[in-house]
Design a protein around this motif. Structure first.
Motif, PDB file in Angstrom:
ATOM      1  N   VAL A   1      16.087  18.719   7.563  1.00 58.34           N
ATOM      2  CA  VAL A   1      14.749  18.560   6.999  1.00 58.34           C
ATOM      3  C   VAL A   1      14.291  17.112   7.152  1.00 58.34           C
ATOM      4  CG1 VAL A   1      13.449  18.538   4.826  1.00 58.34           C
ATOM      5  CG2 VAL A   1      14.907  20.486   5.400  1.00 58.34           C
ATOM      6  N   GLU A   2      13.034  16.927   7.564  1.00 57.26           N
ATOM      7  CA  GLU A   2      12.451  15.604   7.742  1.00 57.26           C
ATOM      8  C   GLU A   2      11.194  15.475   6.890  1.00 57.26           C
ATOM      9  OE1 GLU A   2      11.746  15.301  11.918  1.00 57.26           O
ATOM     10  OE2 GLU A   2      13.886  15.115  12.419  1.00 57.26           O
ATOM     11  N   MET A   3      10.626  14.271   6.859  1.00 59.64           N
ATOM     12  CA  MET A   3       9.435  14.035   6.042  1.00 59.64           C
ATOM     13  C   MET A   3       8.267  14.907   6.471  1.00 59.64           C
ATOM     14  SD  MET A   3       9.498   9.936   5.328  1.00 59.64           S
ATOM     15  CE  MET A   3      10.849   9.197   4.387  1.00 59.64           C
ATOM     16  N   ASN A   4       8.161  15.195   7.769  1.00 63.45           N
ATOM     17  CA  ASN A   4       7.087  16.077   8.231  1.00 63.45           C
ATOM     18  C   ASN A   4       7.215  17.474   7.642  1.00 63.45           C
ATOM     19  OD1 ASN A   4       5.764  14.159   9.773  1.00 63.45           O
ATOM     20  ND2 ASN A   4       6.923  14.622  11.628  1.00 63.45           N
ATOM     21  N   ASP A   5       8.443  17.887   7.343  1.00 66.47           N
ATOM     22  CA  ASP A   5       8.638  19.197   6.717  1.00 66.47           C
ATOM     23  C   ASP A   5       8.145  19.184   5.274  1.00 66.47           C
ATOM     24  OD1 ASP A   5       9.917  20.432   8.995  1.00 66.47           O
ATOM     25  OD2 ASP A   5      11.652  19.170   8.553  1.00 66.47           O
ATOM     26  N   TRP A   6       8.301  18.058   4.577  1.00 64.51           N
ATOM     27  CA  TRP A   6       7.743  17.944   3.228  1.00 64.51           C
ATOM     28  C   TRP A   6       6.224  18.102   3.275  1.00 64.51           C
ATOM     29  CZ3 TRP A   6      10.657  12.739   2.032  1.00 64.51           C
ATOM     30  CH2 TRP A   6      12.028  13.013   1.895  1.00 64.51           C
ATOM     31  N   ILE A   7       5.615  17.454   4.260  1.00 66.18           N
ATOM     32  CA  ILE A   7       4.158  17.540   4.399  1.00 66.18           C
ATOM     33  C   ILE A   7       3.742  18.969   4.739  1.00 66.18           C
ATOM     34  CG2 ILE A   7       2.191  16.744   5.775  1.00 66.18           C
ATOM     35  CD1 ILE A   7       3.730  14.062   6.058  1.00 66.18           C
TER      36      ILE A   7
END
Length: 580
Positions: free
Chosen positions: A174-180
């Motif tokens: 999981v990366e920050m783009n997945d949080w977004i």
């Protein structure tokens, strides 16, 4: 697309609608040749096949086990317990099932295959692009048996759809783009009553912390959950975790990002993963659970955030990725420290020793922000704040020490009363502040009196912090802490109206014989405000608890100015010898 897929199921009064966003993780995995692996559509098909998760006709044993009569009725009808009899694999995507309209920032449905998977074995679903980066599809819905909870309004069914990501992610990826992406999908589907996010456990605490900041002015329940043992295993924790999350999301309005695991609902930005092997995998070391699920469901409403603004919900869609966490250790070198502070790094979270200690050799110039944030939350918060271009570096530092979403504990000098209502306490708090304002405006040019000055953050900083709202416990603590100050100010101004307002509240400390009203009575007596003293005496204050030195000075002052009423007041309080 079948015409029935174009019509969403009308919402019934006794139903709650929950969107389940399935990102991946152990909860939906199967055992493969190299260990656990994800399998498209397996989780949704499994939920559809289990009557505790899907009972559309209310003909399962779960729907009839509330009484002996109900069970006998079910048993007499041949004990049919599976609504899926005769339905083939892949029927979850069949047009025969009721649907819910779901939107996503990506095409909905599986376009990728796992190694060795046959294309024909994967249920297909076609989504429609309705705008740039917006797709929608009518997903077949599942519905739980009817259930009731303490404090609820009766039996309710939870109708939900599963928005499954393609590809499904292991949480270590999981990366920050997945949080977004998660935040965006909640925003696109905000017409649902609540949201459950299925996520792997390794980075769940990071994701729950990040979501708490990205979802600004949140007014609905958002719960992250997962499992240590997948739903595919006979013995698992996935069933309880998912059913618990669905039940809380469907029955209660807890407008926060939360994490549910092992019968506990935690504030999402207060948790850390504590174990990779125990079913009790998460803990919230500095903040109590919001909900405990046992024989009864116990909600700690005092600590639940309630919004006090009418601003519209929005999802923030940026995070600053150039941040890092540095955990200090004995003997850390200057070169190691310097490597973290290269020009591309925008911010660093230091995990220091004990209560915030760091080696003075390398960290003498660093500003320390002490608090009780978890490392996961601190990193997510820093990334969120740095993504807002309107903030200067100094404003980011300031906001790191300000509670925005309940991630930090506000200091409180007074313990709050029990069983509070946040609406009642905020109303009372506003009453206190209005009296402060009125008393402050009584000043004259000759007697300006004490002034109350509130130092505000600038407008941009206020906007970021504004989505944090009071809990009932904090509102009660603030209210209780302000009453003594207001009462003393009102007595000094000889303001009967404000004094009566304060005395309508309980200002006596249960652990002390010397109350706020007693102190105020002494102030009034010292200044010669006889009417105020009489009012305070009627409300239970007394001058008899004062020490003789203070009384002697007050009596001497009354004698000096020749105020017989004051002398009589002290004599009636028992200080006869001092007045003679």
């Amino acid at each position: 697309m079948d015409s029935t897929m174009n019509r969403s199921t009308p919402q019934l009064a006794d139903e709650a609608r929950v969107l389940v966003i399935y990102t991946g993780g152990t909860i939906g995995m199967l055992v493969g040749q190299q260990g656990l692996t994800t399998e498209p559509s397996f989780l949704t098909e499994t939920l559809r096949s289990q009557t505790r998760f899907h009972d559309p006709l209310e003909n399962s044993l779960f729907s009839h086990s509330g009484s002996v009569q109900g069970y006998r009725q079910w048993s007499s009808n041949s004990g049919r317990s599976s609504p899926q009899t005769g339905v083939s694999t892949g029927a979850y995507y069949s047009s025969q099932l009721p649907t819910l309209l779901v939107r996503s920032s990506r095409p909905i449905g599986h376009t990728s295959l796992s190694p060795g998977q046959d294309l024909n074995s994967v249920p297909r679903l076609t989504s429609i692009k309705i705008a740039d980066n917006v797709y929608e599809a009518h997903l077949p819905s599942l519905v739980t048996p009817r259930s009731a909870v303490p404090g609820g309004t009766g039996g309710k069914r939870i109708r939900y759809a599963v928005l499954e990501w393609d590809p499904l992610l292991d949480s270590s990826n999981v990366e920050m783009n997945d949080w977004i992406r998660i935040a965006t999908e909640i925003e696109l589907n905000y017409s649902f009553d609540a949201f459950v996010i299925l996520h792997g456990t390794d980075t769940m605490a990071y994701s729950s912390s990040a979501m708490s900041f990205l979802l600004e002015d949140l007014g609905k329940t958002v719960i992250l959950t997962g499992a240590q043992i997948p739903l595919s295993q006979l013995r698992n924790d996935a069933t309880d975790n998912l059913m618990g999350a669905l039940t809380i999301a469907g029955h209660y309005i807890i407008p926060e990002v939360c994490l549910y695991f092992n019968h506990m609902l935690y504030r999402g930005n207060r948790v850390s993963k504590m174990s990779s092997y125990d079913l009790n995998a998460f803990d919230s070391p500095n903040f109590p659970p919001l909900v405990k699920v046992g024989i009864e469901i116990m909600v700690n409403w005092n600590n639940v955030i309630r919004q006090t603004t009418l601003r519209r919900f929005r999802a923030h869609k940026e995070m600053q990725s150039h941040v890092a966490t540095l955990r200090l250790f004995p003997g850390i070198t200057a070169e190691t420290v310097s490597a973290f502070f290269n020009p591309s790094t925008k911010g660093v979270i230091l995990e220091t020793f004990g209560a915030g200690n760091a080696p003075q050799r390398h960290f003498t110039m660093l500003e320390r922000i002490r608090g009780d944030m978890t490392p996961e939350c601190a990193l997510a918060k820093l990334s969120y704040l740095l993504s807002k271009p309107e903030f200067s570096t100094s404003e980011v530092r300031k906001l790191m020490g300000v509670p925005l979403r309940g991630e930090l504990t506000r200091l409180s000098l007074v313990p709050p009363p029990s069983q509070l209502s946040v609406e009642r306490n905020l109303e009372s708090l506003n009453g206190v502040l209005s009296h402060f304002s009125r008393l402050s405006n009584q000043s004259s040019a000759h007697n300006p009196g004490p002034q109350i000055v509130i130092s505000n953050l600038d407008e941009a900083t206020q906007d970021a912090a504004a989505s944090w709202s009071w809990t009932a416990a904090e509102a009660g603590s603030a209210e209780a802490a302000l009453y003594p100050l207001l009462l003393h100010l009102a007595v000094a101004r000889n303001d009967i109206e404000s004094i009566e307002f304060c005395l309508s509240k309980n200002t006596r400390d249960a652990d002390s014989d010397f109350s706020t009203a007693d102190v105020s009575g002494l102030i009034a007596a010292r200044q010669g405000h006889i009417d105020v003293v009489n009012l305070l005496n009627k409300m239970g204050s007394t001058l008899s608890v004062v020490d003789n030195i203070f009384a002697a000075l007050a009596v001497a002052n009354a004698s000096k100015i020749g105020d017989q009423r004051l002398l009589d007041l002290w004599i009636s309080a028992g200080y006869i010898s001092l007045a003679t």
